[in-house]
Write a protein that holds these residues in place. Structure first.
Motif, PDB file in Angstrom:
ATOM      1  N   LYS A 268       0.809  -1.216   0.000  1.00 57.03           N
ATOM      2  CA  LYS A 268       0.000   0.000   0.000  1.00 57.03           C
ATOM      3  C   LYS A 268       0.844   1.269   0.000  1.00 57.03           C
ATOM      4  O   LYS A 268       0.504   2.252  -0.663  1.00 57.03           O
ATOM      5  CB  LYS A 268      -0.939  -0.009   1.210  1.00 57.03           C
ATOM      6  N   THR A 269       1.950   1.255   0.732  1.00 56.32           N
ATOM      7  CA  THR A 269       2.800   2.450   0.771  1.00 56.32           C
ATOM      8  C   THR A 269       3.372   2.754  -0.606  1.00 56.32           C
ATOM      9  O   THR A 269       3.370   3.904  -1.071  1.00 56.32           O
ATOM     10  CB  THR A 269       3.950   2.254   1.776  1.00 56.32           C
ATOM     11  N   ALA A 271       2.102   1.832  -3.411  1.00 54.49           N
ATOM     12  CA  ALA A 271       0.985   2.229  -4.274  1.00 54.49           C
ATOM     13  C   ALA A 271       0.677   3.714  -4.103  1.00 54.49           C
ATOM     14  O   ALA A 271       0.421   4.418  -5.088  1.00 54.49           O
ATOM     15  CB  ALA A 271      -0.237   1.380  -3.955  1.00 54.49           C
ATOM     16  N   ARG A 272       0.719   4.205  -2.851  1.00 59.32           N
ATOM     17  CA  ARG A 272       0.457   5.632  -2.625  1.00 59.32           C
ATOM     18  C   ARG A 272       1.539   6.497  -3.257  1.00 59.32           C
ATOM     19  O   ARG A 272       1.259   7.557  -3.828  1.00 59.32           O
ATOM     20  CB  ARG A 272       0.361   5.910  -1.128  1.00 59.32           C
ATOM     21  N   VAL A 273       2.782   6.055  -3.159  1.00 60.69           N
ATOM     22  CA  VAL A 273       3.881   6.811  -3.750  1.00 60.69           C
ATOM     23  C   VAL A 273       3.720   6.889  -5.273  1.00 60.69           C
ATOM     24  O   VAL A 273       3.953   7.939  -5.890  1.00 60.69           O
ATOM     25  CB  VAL A 273       5.235   6.169  -3.383  1.00 60.69           C
ATOM     26  N   LEU A 274       3.299   5.785  -5.899  1.00 61.71           N
ATOM     27  CA  LEU A 274       3.148   5.736  -7.348  1.00 61.71           C
ATOM     28  C   LEU A 274       1.820   6.325  -7.828  1.00 61.71           C
ATOM     29  O   LEU A 274       1.625   6.513  -9.031  1.00 61.71           O
ATOM     30  CB  LEU A 274       3.263   4.287  -7.838  1.00 61.71           C
ATOM     31  N   GLY A 275       0.920   6.583  -6.892  1.00 58.83           N
ATOM     32  CA  GLY A 275      -0.368   7.155  -7.262  1.00 58.83           C
ATOM     33  C   GLY A 275      -1.297   6.183  -7.959  1.00 58.83           C
ATOM     34  O   GLY A 275      -2.073   6.573  -8.836  1.00 58.83           O
ATOM     35  N   ILE A 276      -1.225   4.904  -7.576  1.00 56.52           N
ATOM     36  CA  ILE A 276      -2.077   3.876  -8.165  1.00 56.52           C
ATOM     37  C   ILE A 276      -2.918   3.229  -7.064  1.00 56.52           C
ATOM     38  O   ILE A 276      -2.575   3.319  -5.871  1.00 56.52           O
ATOM     39  CB  ILE A 276      -1.244   2.799  -8.903  1.00 56.52           C
ATOM     40  N   PRO A 277      -4.032   2.599  -7.404  1.00 57.59           N
ATOM     41  CA  PRO A 277      -4.937   2.052  -6.378  1.00 57.59           C
ATOM     42  C   PRO A 277      -4.306   0.954  -5.526  1.00 57.59           C
ATOM     43  O   PRO A 277      -4.648   0.807  -4.350  1.00 57.59           O
ATOM     44  CB  PRO A 277      -6.112   1.499  -7.191  1.00 57.59           C
ATOM     45  N   TYR A 278      -3.432   0.169  -6.084  1.00 57.36           N
ATOM     46  CA  TYR A 278      -2.790  -0.923  -5.358  1.00 57.36           C
ATOM     47  C   TYR A 278      -1.511  -1.314  -6.082  1.00 57.36           C
ATOM     48  O   TYR A 278      -1.337  -1.043  -7.270  1.00 57.36           O
ATOM     49  CB  TYR A 278      -3.724  -2.142  -5.251  1.00 57.36           C
ATOM     50  N   PHE A 279      -0.604  -1.940  -5.341  1.00 64.39           N
ATOM     51  CA  PHE A 279       0.616  -2.489  -5.952  1.00 64.39           C
ATOM     52  C   PHE A 279       0.630  -3.966  -5.626  1.00 64.39           C
ATOM     53  O   PHE A 279       0.891  -4.371  -4.486  1.00 64.39           O
ATOM     54  CB  PHE A 279       1.875  -1.814  -5.406  1.00 64.39           C
ATOM     55  N   PRO A 280       0.319  -4.836  -6.612  1.00 64.07           N
ATOM     56  CA  PRO A 280       0.125  -6.257  -6.324  1.00 64.07           C
ATOM     57  C   PRO A 280       1.426  -6.991  -6.016  1.00 64.07           C
ATOM     58  O   PRO A 280       2.475  -6.710  -6.595  1.00 64.07           O
ATOM     59  CB  PRO A 280      -0.495  -6.782  -7.629  1.00 64.07           C
ATOM     60  N   LEU A 281       1.319  -7.937  -5.112  1.00 68.47           N
ATOM     61  CA  LEU A 281       2.401  -8.870  -4.814  1.00 68.47           C
ATOM     62  C   LEU A 281       1.881 -10.269  -5.130  1.00 68.47           C
ATOM     63  O   LEU A 281       0.937 -10.749  -4.501  1.00 68.47           O
ATOM     64  CB  LEU A 281       2.810  -8.780  -3.344  1.00 68.47           C
TER      65      LEU A 281
END
Length: 351
Positions: A268-269, A271-281
């Protein structure tokens, strides 16, 4: 590159390819490719006007039409069509509607690029395509999953390739899609538009098939442990739009997309930095780098359910919150029930 001609959306030409207007002889001579068609024939991807001599007039020892076609007619036509297509791209002699939909580019390029993924990789099986009307508008409502929105693209190919009336699906996409470079332009060219009620209603009243996935990012970015469990469908805005346009709602259930990128976690962190809803793992991403972005070759099934009519309601019904809630719940339950039914029927995730 020259600009394309913009067609008013309510013009019938937005749904049928037309020949560009004739030009003067001097202009046509400049625009024609050396050794290829003139501007009118080239603009339609047709064969050159000069045909091989056949019958008794053919020179002795020269092959006729059948022999020429067997030897090299196929690749010659493809080459001529390809050159004509490139010429229209460079000169701007192609048409788009007011939303940016480029029918020729979609038919000849975009669909050809994603079709191998549809046919060979995911081996999509389509059921109930006859539930999409042969003419007039309809709203297709589907579940959303898979970490990346490949399910929308596969649904678009399914309608394009399988519908007997050659319908085209116009998907409603999130604003993030139109903020990304390259993706923005390709989405517009493929007929997608922003997921807003005004655009959707205009498309439906113009007789288009419109696709919407009400789960949005909550559906596509849900963890693998919640696979095939529908998320909230919002406030029923899609039902209100269908009621205003007086078009049927076609529920659509997609099985197979959930497993292409099993999402085990969300950074989530980051994702917030990249400005996207989520960053999947996932089990492969980002650990394997670019190789981890390759989807798993799951077996897909797309089923279009029986349409839910809306033309029997009064115009003011679109403002009735209880009716919208009931219809939204009916659509959601029908999709969820079909998902469970398809899951019971499938033999495995990959076959």
């Amino acid at each position: 590159m020259a600009d394309a001609k913009v067609i008013p959306f309510d013009d019938d030409r937005s749904r049928a390819r037309r020949r560009p207007p004739a030009r003067t002889g001097q202009d046509a001579a400049v625009r024609a490719l050396p050794g290829q068609q003139g501007p009118e024939e080239a603009s339609m991807g047709q064969e050159p006007a000069a045909e091989p001599v056949v019958g008794p007039q053919a020179a002795e020892g020269e092959p006729g039409d059948a022999e020429r076609g067997a030897v090299g007619g196929g690749w010659e036509r493809r080459l001529a069509g390809g050159l004509a297509f490139l010429r229209r791209r460079v000169t701007g002699e192609y048409e788009v509607d007011e939303f940016g939909y480029d029918e020729e580019l979609t038919e000849q390029v975009l669909m050809s690029l994603v079709r191998p993924l549809y046919e060979k990789y995911f081996r999509v099986e389509v059921k109930g395509i006859e539930n999409i009307p042969a003419e007039g508008g309809a709203l297709v409502v589907a579940n959303h999953s898979g970490t990346l929105p490949l399910d929308g693209v596969m649904m678009q190919v399914a309608v394009h390739d399988k519908h007997p009336a050659d319908r085209h699906l116009r998907l409603l996409a999130a604003d993030l899609v139109f903020m990304l470079p390259v993706v923005n332009e390709l989405a517009r060219k493929a007929g997608h538009t922003l997921a807003c009620a005004e655009d959707a209603e205009r498309l439906l009243k113009a007789g288009e098939i419109v696709g919407v996935m009400p789960e949005g990012f909550k559906g596509i970015g849900k963890p693998f442990s919640e696979r095939y469990k529908l998320q909230r469908f919002g406030r029923g805005g899609f039902v209100s739009t269908a009621l205003r346009a007086g078009v049927p709602i076609v529920p659509c259930s997609i099985v197979g997309a959930e497993e292409i990128y099993p999402m085990l976690g969300n950074a989530k962190t980051l994702a917030r930095v990249l400005g996207i809803p989520y960053f999947p793992l996932t089990p492969t991403f980002p650990w394997l780098g670019p190789l981890g972005a390759v989807p798993l070759p799951t077996k897909w099934t797309i089923q279009f359910g029986e349409p839910i009519a809306t033309d029997g309601y009064a115009p003011e019904a679109a403002e009735d919150p209880m009716l919208m809630f009931n219809l939204t719940d009916q659509v959601r339950e029908q999709i969820q029930h079909t998902l469970y039914k398809l899951l019971v029927q499938r033999r495995s995730v990959f076959f």
